[in-house]
Design an enzyme around this catalytic site. Structure first.
Site, PDB file in Angstrom:
ATOM      1  N   ASP A 135       0.848  -1.187   0.000  1.00  0.00           N
ATOM      2  CA  ASP A 135       0.000   0.000   0.000  1.00  0.00           C
ATOM      3  C   ASP A 135       0.888   1.242   0.000  1.00  0.00           C
ATOM      4  O   ASP A 135       1.802   1.359   0.824  1.00  0.00           O
ATOM      5  CB  ASP A 135      -0.910   0.001   1.235  1.00  0.00           C
ATOM      6  CG  ASP A 135      -2.053   0.997   1.105  1.00  0.00           C
ATOM      7  OD1 ASP A 135      -2.465   1.300  -0.031  1.00  0.00           O
ATOM      8  OD2 ASP A 135      -2.535   1.471   2.148  1.00  0.00           O
ATOM      9  N   TYR A 137       1.218   5.679  -0.365  1.00  0.00           N
ATOM     10  CA  TYR A 137       0.766   6.836   0.421  1.00  0.00           C
ATOM     11  C   TYR A 137       0.987   8.045  -0.478  1.00  0.00           C
ATOM     12  O   TYR A 137       1.744   8.935  -0.169  1.00  0.00           O
ATOM     13  CB  TYR A 137       1.632   6.884   1.686  1.00  0.00           C
ATOM     14  CG  TYR A 137       1.237   7.846   2.777  1.00  0.00           C
ATOM     15  CD1 TYR A 137       0.008   7.761   3.410  1.00  0.00           C
ATOM     16  CD2 TYR A 137       2.127   8.826   3.208  1.00  0.00           C
ATOM     17  CE1 TYR A 137      -0.326   8.629   4.436  1.00  0.00           C
ATOM     18  CE2 TYR A 137       1.800   9.698   4.232  1.00  0.00           C
ATOM     19  CZ  TYR A 137       0.571   9.595   4.844  1.00  0.00           C
ATOM     20  OH  TYR A 137       0.248  10.449   5.870  1.00  0.00           O
ATOM     21  N   HIS A 142      -3.762  14.088   0.996  1.00  0.00           N
ATOM     22  CA  HIS A 142      -3.957  13.169   2.127  1.00  0.00           C
ATOM     23  C   HIS A 142      -2.762  13.227   3.080  1.00  0.00           C
ATOM     24  O   HIS A 142      -2.929  13.350   4.299  1.00  0.00           O
ATOM     25  CB  HIS A 142      -4.187  11.745   1.631  1.00  0.00           C
ATOM     26  CG  HIS A 142      -4.224  10.736   2.748  1.00  0.00           C
ATOM     27  ND1 HIS A 142      -5.256  10.685   3.667  1.00  0.00           N
ATOM     28  CD2 HIS A 142      -3.345   9.765   3.113  1.00  0.00           C
ATOM     29  CE1 HIS A 142      -5.011   9.718   4.536  1.00  0.00           C
ATOM     30  NE2 HIS A 142      -3.858   9.146   4.234  1.00  0.00           N
ATOM     31  N   GLU A 210      -9.340   4.282  -1.941  1.00  0.00           N
ATOM     32  CA  GLU A 210      -8.146   4.010  -2.743  1.00  0.00           C
ATOM     33  C   GLU A 210      -8.541   3.288  -4.030  1.00  0.00           C
ATOM     34  O   GLU A 210      -9.644   2.772  -4.151  1.00  0.00           O
ATOM     35  CB  GLU A 210      -7.157   3.111  -1.967  1.00  0.00           C
ATOM     36  CG  GLU A 210      -6.707   3.686  -0.640  1.00  0.00           C
ATOM     37  CD  GLU A 210      -5.482   2.978  -0.060  1.00  0.00           C
ATOM     38  OE1 GLU A 210      -4.745   2.333  -0.824  1.00  0.00           O
ATOM     39  OE2 GLU A 210      -5.292   3.076   1.173  1.00  0.00           O
ATOM     40  N   GLN A 249      -3.982   1.652  15.251  1.00  0.00           N
ATOM     41  CA  GLN A 249      -2.863   2.125  14.419  1.00  0.00           C
ATOM     42  C   GLN A 249      -2.017   3.164  15.142  1.00  0.00           C
ATOM     43  O   GLN A 249      -0.783   3.124  15.109  1.00  0.00           O
ATOM     44  CB  GLN A 249      -3.454   2.726  13.128  1.00  0.00           C
ATOM     45  CG  GLN A 249      -2.453   3.076  12.055  1.00  0.00           C
ATOM     46  CD  GLN A 249      -3.146   3.659  10.798  1.00  0.00           C
ATOM     47  OE1 GLN A 249      -4.362   3.870  10.783  1.00  0.00           O
ATOM     48  NE2 GLN A 249      -2.367   3.923   9.779  1.00  0.00           N
ATOM     49  N   LYS A 262      -4.403  -2.271  10.432  1.00  0.00           N
ATOM     50  CA  LYS A 262      -4.629  -2.267   8.991  1.00  0.00           C
ATOM     51  C   LYS A 262      -4.989  -3.620   8.408  1.00  0.00           C
ATOM     52  O   LYS A 262      -5.577  -3.691   7.332  1.00  0.00           O
ATOM     53  CB  LYS A 262      -3.345  -1.791   8.285  1.00  0.00           C
ATOM     54  CG  LYS A 262      -2.902  -0.389   8.634  1.00  0.00           C
ATOM     55  CD  LYS A 262      -3.878   0.665   8.165  1.00  0.00           C
ATOM     56  CE  LYS A 262      -4.115   0.556   6.669  1.00  0.00           C
ATOM     57  NZ  LYS A 262      -5.133   1.538   6.229  1.00  0.00           N
TER      58      LYS A 262
HETATM   59 MN    MN Z   1      -4.188   2.581   2.813  1.00  0.00          MN
END
Ligand code: MN
Length: 424
Positions: A135, A137, A142, A210, A249, A262
């Site tokens: 994943d 970023y 964001h 996403e 998290q 996650k």
């Molecule tokens: Mn993510």
């Protein structure tokens, strides 16, 4: 790149509603199950699944690289082994058979009845057997928002952010197809006012808007995929809801990053829209300043305009839009992500899944997570039923939709939807 199967003027003899995500210019791939039969590979047009196993058995796939086994299976991985040219030829064949003016299939109603299956008669399954999940970023807005929430606007972006498509290795076992509900996760967390951590159910459950892309077989260990080569290694895309338990998290992530906050569930939409089908919707990306290192430079338009919507549907109520964003807002594109991922010699395999990272647009209303929408819970989102949302409540269904539109053609992903059940 211009492919004749993407021609906006193409029409099909199969009726397709004007606002459908699945005109003849799309032809995504997925796995369907009819009644209790074995799963098989399918495409889609309008409100019909196209049964590719039957298409093969009835002799419509001659002179292609595929065998019956490639379609008589519960994942797309086998057919993905044929690579970009193999799947491109397959899409061209399906398009040809369904185009207005082509009668080979159209005139054989007994074949049409076997091949075109009404969507209400099929269940969509997980389309790909995912090997590794990464994943990223890669949305600047964001990363900036999160930096503001947890640090301050002056230091919102970490020093590496504009030099590296930041990412982490996730877990593939809990990636689920749309429609599979899941239980609110439990775990260890430390409330801000507490001295010691506690164990319990997550109270800050969030979605992340996403997209994901899926890879063909890459190069062997030690090989690297350049930004120029990357298109040849990307099979297609889905929507991805990368759920996050913000309280779990927040306590666990130092120093090694995301873990149990996650990996309890991530959902994907069930149709893989091929990168070939998305080519007409390419757009330029942002000017990257500071200049990136040479291995991350790219040429051409490598971003894609995909309209994205997120809705929350409380139990028994209407779905409410909470975010409208666009994939074009990404800072880093897929070519850069794949080039970065493999620049150290890391081998990429058939069916690897790579998430974009939460996609937030520049305006309020375009933020791709509740963390940002509610600004860490300080600005609750008012729902029309009088309730409010800081994060996601039990029995809420989160729905994400996505589509591209240009020159009178709309192609889309359908949706990814899942309901949060109370903690076990
Ligand atoms: Mn993510």
């Amino acid at each position: 790149m211009s492919l004749s199967v993407n021609d906006p003027s193409l029409t099909s003899w199969v009726e397709v509603a004007k606002d459908s995500d699945f005109p003849i210019q799309n032809l995504p791939l997925g796995i369907i199950q009819m009644w209790n039969e074995k799963p098989r590979v399918a495409s889609r047009i309008g409100d019909f699944a196209i049964d590719l196993k039957s298409l093969y058995v009835l002799g419509y796939m001659e002179n292609l690289a595929f065998s019956a086994d490639d379609f008589d299976t519960n994942s797309l991985n086998k057919m993905m082994k044929k690579g970009k040219l193999g799947t491109r030829k397959l899409r061209e064949r399906i398009s040809k058979l369904l185009q207005s003016g082509t009668s080979d299939l159209k005139n054989k109603q007994h074949h049409v009845d076997q091949i075109l299956i009404p969507m209400e008669d099929v269940t969509m399954l997980m389309p790909i057997e995912i090997g590794d999940y990464t994943d990223f970023y890669s949305s600047e807005q964001h990363a900036f928002n999160v930096g503001c929430l947890f640090r301050d606007p002056e230091n919102a972006l970490m020093p590496n952010w504009k030099h590296i498509p930041v990412g982490y290795h996730g877990r593939s076992s809990s990636i689920l197809p749309s429609g599979v509900d899941f239980h609110r996760p439990k775990g260890q967390m430390k409330p801000p006012t507490a001295d010691l951590p506690v164990f319990g159910q997550s109270n800050l459950l969030d979605f992340e808007l996403e997209t994901a892309f899926f890879t063909y077989e890459g190069k062997p260990l030690g090989g690297s995929i350049s930004t120029t080569e990357a298109d040849d290694y990307i099979f297609g895309m889905t929507l991805l809801n990368d759920w996050s338990a913000r309280d779990i998290q927040g306590w666990e992530y130092v120093p090694l990053g995301p873990f149990l906050g996650k990996n309890f569930a991530s959902h994907i939409s069930c149709w893989i829209v091929t990168l070939d089908a998305l080519e007409p919707f390419r757009v330029p990306g942002p000017v990257q300043d500071p200049k990136v290192l040479p291995y991350l430079e790219y040429t051409g338009d490598k971003h894609i305009a995909i309209n994205l919507d997120v809705l929350i549907q409380p139990e028994g109520k209407e779905a409410v839009s909470v975010c409208t964003s666009n994939y074009r807002h990404m800072y880093w594109n897929m070519n850069q992500q794949l080039a970065h991922h493999s620049v150290n010699g890391c081998n990429i395999r058939t069916g690897d899944c790579m998430g974009s990272g939460t996609i937030s647009g520049p305006e309020v209303g375009q933020y791709g997570s509740m963390l940002e929408i509610s600004w860490k819970g300080t600005k609750p989102f008012a729902m029309p039923d009088g309730s409010e949302r800081k994060f996601i409540l039990d029995n809420d269904t989160v729905i994400m939709r996505g589509y591209c539109e240009k020159d009178g053609v709309r192609i889309g992903f359908g949706e990814v939807a899942a309901k949060v059940l109370p903690a076990n």
